[in-house]
Design a protein around this motif. Structure first.
Motif: not given
Length: 175
Positions: A34-58
């Protein structure tokens, strides 16, 4: 498993696997990481709010004026004084950092990446090329700064400190 716990089975018809998440097993769509980014097709680790830095995690940035590095401790990055503890080897007089068990690599700490060591007898330095370390004759050349007319050695990004190696810059301009 606790005594008397109810073991749930996958909701998919005909499947006898145990439920992992959301009423289904891994085979039928349970998210095992469950720690992977929620963005479709993204395999990066989620940081904040379930998304990675690239997809908007602060992420917190260094508070030093103009620095864009990620802060470590006390609001600063390592470069600008984050208080990150480095333990020194317990062998008297040794100033190397601890790797494992209170000692550095030279004094017996085992490393998992197994670097090739210098072939000279008794030397514990890492071999650079030709099986020997720099001290025992490995050829090694420093790269010059990429700015025309500068004779200094490059640090990072192909330039010397004078031309922006210590700064997080995208383009190199002569000073």
């Amino acid at each position: 498993m606790k005594h008397g716990a109810i073991i749930k089975r996958c909701n998919t018809e005909g499947c006898d696997n145990f439920v992992v998440q959301g009423g289904v097993c891994i085979t039928h769509g349970a998210n095992v990481n469950p720690r992977l980014c929620k963005a479709e097709g993204c395999q990066s680790q989620a940081r904040n709010g379930g998304v990675c830095i690239k997809h908007g995690a602060k992420v917190k940035r260094c508070s030093y004026n103009g620095c864009t590095n990620q802060s470590q401790k006390g609001g600063l990055c390592k470069k600008h004084g984050a208080d990150v503890k480095h333990y020194l080897c317990s062998i008297e007089g040794c100033q190397s950092h601890v790797v494992q068990g209170g000692v550095c690599r030279k004094h017996g700490a085992e490393v998992t990446y197994n670097p090739k060591l210098c072939s000279e007898e008794g030397c514990t330095n890492q071999a650079k090329n030709q099986g020997v370390c720099i001290k025992h004759g490995a050829s090694w050349t420093k790269k010059k700064c990429g700015v025309d007319g500068c004779a200094k050695f490059a640090q990072t990004g192909g330039v010397c400190k004078k031309h922006g190696a210590s700064k997080n810059v995208r383009s190199v301009e002569a000073v």
